[in-house]
Enzyme design. Structure first.
Site, short mmCIF file in Angstrom:
data_model
loop_
_atom_site.label_atom_id
_atom_site.label_comp_id
_atom_site.label_asym_id
_atom_site.label_seq_id
_atom_site.Cartn_x
_atom_site.Cartn_y
_atom_site.Cartn_z
N CYS A 1 0.83 -1.19 0.00
CA CYS A 1 0.00 0.00 0.00
C CYS A 1 0.87 1.26 0.00
CB CYS A 1 -0.85 -0.01 1.27
SG CYS A 1 -2.50 0.60 1.03
N HIS A 2 0.49 2.25 -0.82
CA HIS A 2 1.23 3.51 -0.87
C HIS A 2 0.83 4.41 0.30
CE1 HIS A 2 1.61 2.10 -5.03
NE2 HIS A 2 2.66 2.90 -5.14
N ASP B 1 -13.00 -5.70 21.31
CA ASP B 1 -12.09 -5.66 22.46
C ASP B 1 -12.79 -5.11 23.71
OD1 ASP B 1 -9.52 -5.73 23.84
OD2 ASP B 1 -9.50 -3.55 23.65
N MET C 1 -8.24 1.02 0.73
CA MET C 1 -7.65 0.26 1.84
C MET C 1 -7.75 1.03 3.15
SD MET C 1 -7.16 -2.43 0.30
CE MET C 1 -6.82 -3.21 1.87
N GLU C 2 -7.60 2.35 3.06
CA GLU C 2 -7.70 3.17 4.28
C GLU C 2 -9.12 3.07 4.85
OE1 GLU C 2 -6.04 3.96 1.59
OE2 GLU C 2 -4.04 4.48 2.32
#
Lengths: 161, 161, 161, 161, 161, 161
Positions: free
Chosen positions: B75-76, B129, B114-115
């Site tokens: 990924c960039h 969590d 992707m972000e």
């Protein structure tokens, strides 16, 4: 039963585990990414070569598991004693998926469920990243804890509902 | 069409985007975590107080989106110009879920899918969590790209199959 | 003898060290950067002032050693109990070099060879970075483990071949 | 010529590149790790399988190149537009080595020499880590800039001295 | 008494704590940010809603405390067993401030003073960041260790001078 | 005027700066750490040697400034074009302090106030860490923005109130 990540005032807190004994703990998480037939076959074929999708995803999953404490705000830092990510390719009646299982172990005061889940999620996201030029409609699904041993809260086994 | 994350020898590579123009890009991803009624109600009630689960998950999602380039190997790095995470609570016939949507924008040479997906995944993992003391059987599902605009590959809209 | 970083299927794995006892471990690594006479003298002279090259390189090496687990995929996180980087300037028959030695200690289940090697490499890379405006032909060489004590695999002493 | 990483008082500083134009830049670095015949053959054989040493080292090198700005104190953050790591196996008169070449591109105000060197160093360190159970005497050597294009300081070609 | 972060030659070093026993340690640090009446009231009102300034600052403080070893060069990595950040709003004769207290615990060989101070500083910086559109003249002040228990150097209590 | 880090529902958001032009921006922040006479003299004397406190603190401050986007939740990633940290020693009627000033520049869509403040805070925390063996009563104070230029909100000059 109460959430442990909040104090009496309802403020988020990284809970005190100082009193807890160090025990041997294991957690195993699973998840899937549904892919197109084209992506599925490319992943299969790549796996005969160097640098295939699953090897990159495996490394990404293992590295992310080690960084869980920096990504999940209330998560404790743990010294993982083992971490692995395994994949299986599923083809059922024209539906295609890659399944990832991440197994994490530690000797520590808290469990490694989050590390295992982070390993699975990041491995699947990496598969998405490396295949998205071919298909952007991939979907990640069924990400959950499979098994957990050790610790006060005892063992856990996932039951399909 | 070929995977872009491999060279001719099939080796993984962070692809050359130097020639690509900087365009305004947006990506929106979505995902869900299925929870028990008890967890659902605790999340709802917490949301009347300070430090509730969703606020912590929102911060975690936004911070993780900014670190995507360090977690996804090929990924960039991109300078995100906007990032937000929103939640909606779903209750359908005794089934409970929290939905997260992450919206990311940039002016850059590559997209921010992707972000957005990393923001959603990490927000959902944070909910897991913070609630796992009550229920470890929560499942993350339906994590996918919802919408994408800008860039050579053009716009994308998720179609429910 | 087999590689320990792969399982039976040849997949990379962060190996299980849970059974291993915590022992006191030390590792010392060394490496050199060959520099021009001009760079050599500037480094020497700077070392009489504040903010000289070697002090910045020392800090960089120590900080990198602590991040080894995030950079080397199959490396375990260890709590380093000590880390130092020392430099010696070498001038032999018109050939100039800076030597870096990184010493790391831990009480843990695995060794600190990688931490020591990472400390040396990053210290040398920092010297390169700070001097490259003067000379880009510097070369890093002879980076290896010098000594190792503790752990099942026993002690190690480098032998010049 | 003066070091650019220090101000008039000799204090380390991240130099001002605000005035510099964004130009297309490329840097290529190389380095070697000398290994035993046993390690050499294991690496060769592994490379017919999944998860071999070189694939893990490639991913590590690419990921480390993206983090150079966090490891080298005075290094600027750059948006890499391309990064790749390639390996060649060398066998000469009973001497064995793996060579790594890292190629990095950016459109930016400063060069990517450090990113290419960091990629090479971390790839070689990862090979060391994954093979050290077999042989701890491996040595990293000949790490240097091979080629550089773009930027005010002009092009660079390594000359074997 | 001598600084412990330097060797005989005056070189910075991450000191050897290998001989020190693991003891239960706690540290509490405090600090304030002075704000305008407008900012003060907005923070107060926000705190009735979701996503208020103090909740984001709390998460930021806890996450930063866990990363102290990566930010403070000579600081050891510690496995924090607890971390919390609490805020109190102060209004005195037309002067307004938010006070942050960070409490950190560990069972380790070194203390957690730096983690507590890092948690306070980052929480206050986050408040500044989230309010700076309204007022850039906020000032952080009175950041110091409040209390420390455990460890060879014994307990510490801050005395107002 | 409204906080820009929240949406209409009061949820924290990394605000959209996509429309903002890239302008040349500078920010300068300042802060002090009050120390005992003994610490003050040791810092002064060290500064004649290698590896003194202020050099380590300078490197830490510059490195932290580059990581601001990872520590402050709603902060944008910026490519800093310059960063420096300078110290001055203050002795006034038996009261001793070290002052740190951090200057940061970028060409970007948002300002670098947070980077400058993070650089100052981390530099001061590093001084605390390296001197705390001698005195734990040091206090960090007067941390604020000194000056800011560039950007829509215009220039800023700190006024002593």
């Amino acid at each position: 039963m109460e959430f442990t990540h909040f104090d009496e005032q309802g403020n988020a807190v990284m809970v005190d585990v100082g009193e807890k004994p160090e025990t041997r703990r294991m957690a195993k998480a699973v998840g899937r990414i549904k892919v197109s037939e084209e992506v599925f076959q490319k992943i299969q074929n790549k796996s005969m070569e160097k640098g295939d999708v699953l090897n990159v995803a495996r490394v990404a999953g293992i590295m992310a598991a080690k960084q869980t404490f920096q990504l999940i705000p209330m998560c404790h830092l743990l010294m993982l004693t083992k971490c692995s990510v395994d994949f299986t390719l599923h083809e059922e009646e024209g539906r295609y998926a890659v399944e990832a299982v991440c197994t994490v172990k530690t000797n520590g005061k808290t469990g490694v469920e989050m590390e295992a889940l982070m390993g699975v999620s990041t491995a699947l996201l990496t598969i998405y990243d490396m295949c998205k030029a071919v298909d952007k409609s991939m979907e990640m699904t069924g990400i959950h804890l499979l098994e957990k041993t050790g610790g006060k809260s005892g063992d856990f086994q996932w039951k399909e509902s």
